[in-house]
Design a protein around this motif. Structure first.
Motif, PDB file in Angstrom:
ATOM      1  N   PRO A   1      52.511  51.374  81.891  1.00 35.81           N
ATOM      2  CA  PRO A   1      52.480  52.356  80.806  1.00 35.81           C
ATOM      3  C   PRO A   1      51.657  53.575  81.216  1.00 35.81           C
ATOM      4  N   ALA A   2      51.897  54.681  80.550  1.00 33.52           N
ATOM      5  CA  ALA A   2      51.093  55.876  80.797  1.00 33.52           C
ATOM      6  C   ALA A   2      49.649  55.609  80.385  1.00 33.52           C
ATOM      7  N   SER A   3      48.710  56.262  81.056  1.00 33.72           N
ATOM      8  CA  SER A   3      47.294  56.159  80.711  1.00 33.72           C
ATOM      9  C   SER A   3      46.807  57.516  80.219  1.00 33.72           C
ATOM     10  N   SER A   4      45.831  57.507  79.320  1.00 29.96           N
ATOM     11  CA  SER A   4      45.341  58.761  78.757  1.00 29.96           C
ATOM     12  C   SER A   4      43.849  58.659  78.496  1.00 29.96           C
ATOM     13  N   ALA A   5      43.242  59.830  78.280  1.00 29.50           N
ATOM     14  CA  ALA A   5      41.828  59.908  77.937  1.00 29.50           C
ATOM     15  C   ALA A   5      41.640  61.090  77.005  1.00 29.50           C
ATOM     16  N   TYR A   6      40.695  60.968  76.063  1.00 31.19           N
ATOM     17  CA  TYR A   6      40.453  62.083  75.151  1.00 31.19           C
ATOM     18  C   TYR A   6      39.038  62.019  74.585  1.00 31.19           C
ATOM     19  N   ASP A   7      38.581  63.185  74.146  1.00 31.30           N
ATOM     20  CA  ASP A   7      37.293  63.300  73.470  1.00 31.30           C
ATOM     21  C   ASP A   7      37.418  62.622  72.109  1.00 31.30           C
ATOM     22  N   TYR A   8      36.583  61.626  71.851  1.00 27.16           N
ATOM     23  CA  TYR A   8      36.704  60.822  70.631  1.00 27.16           C
ATOM     24  C   TYR A   8      36.615  61.688  69.381  1.00 27.16           C
ATOM     25  N   TYR A   9      35.755  62.712  69.392  1.00 34.08           N
ATOM     26  CA  TYR A   9      35.546  63.552  68.212  1.00 34.08           C
ATOM     27  C   TYR A   9      36.366  64.835  68.249  1.00 34.08           C
ATOM     28  N   ASN A  10      37.103  65.048  69.305  1.00 33.63           N
ATOM     29  CA  ASN A  10      37.955  66.225  69.433  1.00 33.63           C
ATOM     30  C   ASN A  10      39.226  65.827  70.182  1.00 33.63           C
ATOM     31  N   PRO A  11      40.165  65.162  69.498  1.00 33.92           N
ATOM     32  CA  PRO A  11      41.341  64.595  70.166  1.00 33.92           C
ATOM     33  C   PRO A  11      42.215  65.621  70.874  1.00 33.92           C
ATOM     34  N   ASP A  12      42.046  66.916  70.559  1.00 28.50           N
ATOM     35  CA  ASP A  12      42.829  67.927  71.265  1.00 28.50           C
ATOM     36  C   ASP A  12      42.409  68.048  72.731  1.00 28.50           C
ATOM     37  N   VAL A  13      41.195  67.603  73.047  1.00 32.53           N
ATOM     38  CA  VAL A  13      40.730  67.583  74.438  1.00 32.53           C
ATOM     39  C   VAL A  13      41.227  66.281  75.047  1.00 32.53           C
ATOM     40  N   THR A  14      42.352  66.347  75.719  1.00 33.71           N
ATOM     41  CA  THR A  14      43.008  65.124  76.173  1.00 33.71           C
ATOM     42  C   THR A  14      43.694  65.336  77.516  1.00 33.71           C
ATOM     43  N   GLY A  15      43.980  64.246  78.190  1.00 27.30           N
ATOM     44  CA  GLY A  15      44.723  64.274  79.448  1.00 27.30           C
ATOM     45  C   GLY A  15      45.541  63.008  79.574  1.00 27.30           C
TER      46      GLY A  15
ATOM     47  N   ALA B   1      42.384  70.029  79.494  1.00 31.58           N
ATOM     48  CA  ALA B   1      40.957  70.076  79.170  1.00 31.58           C
ATOM     49  C   ALA B   1      40.246  68.851  79.723  1.00 31.58           C
ATOM     50  N   LEU B   2      40.984  67.755  79.851  1.00 32.87           N
ATOM     51  CA  LEU B   2      40.418  66.521  80.384  1.00 32.87           C
ATOM     52  C   LEU B   2      41.446  65.916  81.330  1.00 32.87           C
ATOM     53  N   THR B   3      41.029  65.575  82.530  1.00 33.06           N
ATOM     54  CA  THR B   3      41.942  65.047  83.535  1.00 33.06           C
ATOM     55  C   THR B   3      41.654  63.573  83.788  1.00 33.06           C
ATOM     56  N   ILE B   4      42.712  62.760  83.823  1.00 35.61           N
ATOM     57  CA  ILE B   4      42.560  61.349  84.177  1.00 35.61           C
ATOM     58  C   ILE B   4      43.467  61.054  85.365  1.00 35.61           C
ATOM     59  N   ASP B   5      42.904  60.386  86.368  1.00 37.49           N
ATOM     60  CA  ASP B   5      43.662  59.977  87.542  1.00 37.49           C
ATOM     61  C   ASP B   5      43.584  58.457  87.647  1.00 37.49           C
ATOM     62  N   VAL B   6      44.741  57.823  87.761  1.00 34.93           N
ATOM     63  CA  VAL B   6      44.819  56.362  87.885  1.00 34.93           C
ATOM     64  C   VAL B   6      45.605  56.045  89.152  1.00 34.93           C
ATOM     65  N   ALA B   7      44.945  55.395  90.120  1.00 35.55           N
ATOM     66  CA  ALA B   7      45.580  55.112  91.411  1.00 35.55           C
ATOM     67  C   ALA B   7      45.520  53.615  91.708  1.00 35.55           C
TER      68      ALA B   7
ATOM     69  N   THR C   1      43.966  46.652  93.046  1.00 35.66           N
ATOM     70  CA  THR C   1      42.790  47.369  92.543  1.00 35.66           C
ATOM     71  C   THR C   1      43.214  48.704  91.952  1.00 35.66           C
ATOM     72  N   VAL C   2      42.717  48.970  90.760  1.00 33.58           N
ATOM     73  CA  VAL C   2      43.040  50.210  90.057  1.00 33.58           C
ATOM     74  C   VAL C   2      41.793  51.096  90.055  1.00 33.58           C
ATOM     75  N   ASP C   3      41.923  52.289  90.603  1.00 33.88           N
ATOM     76  CA  ASP C   3      40.825  53.257  90.634  1.00 33.88           C
ATOM     77  C   ASP C   3      41.066  54.318  89.563  1.00 33.88           C
ATOM     78  N   VAL C   4      40.078  54.507  88.700  1.00 33.76           N
ATOM     79  CA  VAL C   4      40.200  55.447  87.580  1.00 33.76           C
ATOM     80  C   VAL C   4      39.127  56.527  87.714  1.00 33.76           C
ATOM     81  N   THR C   5      39.526  57.772  87.565  1.00 32.87           N
ATOM     82  CA  THR C   5      38.585  58.886  87.563  1.00 32.87           C
ATOM     83  C   THR C   5      38.898  59.787  86.372  1.00 32.87           C
ATOM     84  N   VAL C   6      37.895  60.073  85.577  1.00 35.83           N
ATOM     85  CA  VAL C   6      38.042  60.946  84.410  1.00 35.83           C
ATOM     86  C   VAL C   6      37.146  62.157  84.611  1.00 35.83           C
ATOM     87  N   THR C   7      37.719  63.346  84.420  1.00 37.44           N
ATOM     88  CA  THR C   7      36.970  64.589  84.603  1.00 37.44           C
ATOM     89  C   THR C   7      37.153  65.489  83.391  1.00 37.44           C
ATOM     90  N   LEU C   8      36.053  65.917  82.812  1.00 40.28           N
ATOM     91  CA  LEU C   8      36.084  66.886  81.723  1.00 40.28           C
ATOM     92  C   LEU C   8      36.021  68.274  82.351  1.00 40.28           C
TER      93      LEU C   8
END
Length: 223
Positions: free
Chosen positions: A198-212, A86-92, A105-112
């Motif tokens: 470490p692994a990186s993650s992202a999630y909807d603060y009010y809906n933790p099931d929406v995560t990547g 539901a939510l994608t995070i890319d860390v390069a 340099t760390v490039d981060v992209t988050v996509t809902l």
């Protein structure tokens, strides 16, 4: 349950696959206390839990299981992976080999994902690899840019960040479906080592099931 306490006195034996054995005693003094036993070195797959009772009493039980897979093994179990997060995070990382005192340099992209999807607030958890220091001025500049820009409803932005020692927590506002939010920051190598991020993650603060989640990566620092 209370009325049955006086005649509860039993020895409960739990086995796994006929091998590992655990025993608990249930008496009138502890009949209302949940007793938990666990088994280690359990192979992935089917297993048989055996429960035998000697004594008196009416007892209840529950069996649960959990397991972890190494990241490189996940591809072998496609049934455990969601078709699309539901939510994608890319860390390069712009490089994986560097010297002490050099920066990466760390490039981060988050996509809902999903048409019409919206998260008023989202949280990114970025793992800090051992032996690296975060260049906080990069993150501070991102927050300053947010404060200096008139933010309208639906415009994604970085509200603030926190450093906990082992991770960077980045708070986002107004993350909209199909509109990625990207940013970069630098890490400085302090010691020669071979480190796994470490692994990186992202999630909807009010809906933790929406995560990547993004798998760890290996960085090598030469002295």
């Amino acid at each position: 349950m209370r009325s049955g306490a006086d005649n509860t006195h039993a020895a409960v034996t739990i086995t796994f696959n006929g091998g590992q054995t655990r025993t608990v005693e249930v008496t009138p003094e502890n009949f209302d206390v949940v007793q938990q036993v666990s088994f280690s070195d359990v192979p992935l797959g089917e297993g048989v839990v055996g429960i035998t009772v000697e004594g008196e009493g009416s007892l209840m039980y529950q069996v649960t299981s959990s397991f972890y897979l190494p990241w490189e093994k996940i591809a072998a179990y496609p049934e455990l992976v969601e078709p699309q997060e539901a939510l994608t995070i890319d860390v390069a990382y712009d490089r994986t080999e560097l010297a002490v005192n050099e920066s990466v340099t760390v490039d981060v992209t988050v996509t809902l994902n999903g048409e019409g999807a919206y998260a008023k607030q989202a949280l990114i958890d970025l793992g800090i690899p051992p032996g690296f220091a975060v260049n906080g001025e990069d993150l501070a500049a991102l927050v300053a840019a947010y404060n200096q820009t008139a933010v309208t409803e639906g415009q994604s932005s970085i509200q603030r960040y926190e450093l906990t020692g082992r991770q960077i927590l980045v708070y986002l506002n107004n993350l909209s479906g199909g509109q990625p939010l990207s940013f970069s920051y630098r890490l400085t190598a302090q010691y020669p080592l071979r480190a796994q991020t470490p692994a990186s993650s992202a999630y909807d603060y009010y809906n933790p099931d929406v995560t990547g989640e993004k798998a760890p990566q290996v960085l090598v620092v030469e002295g």
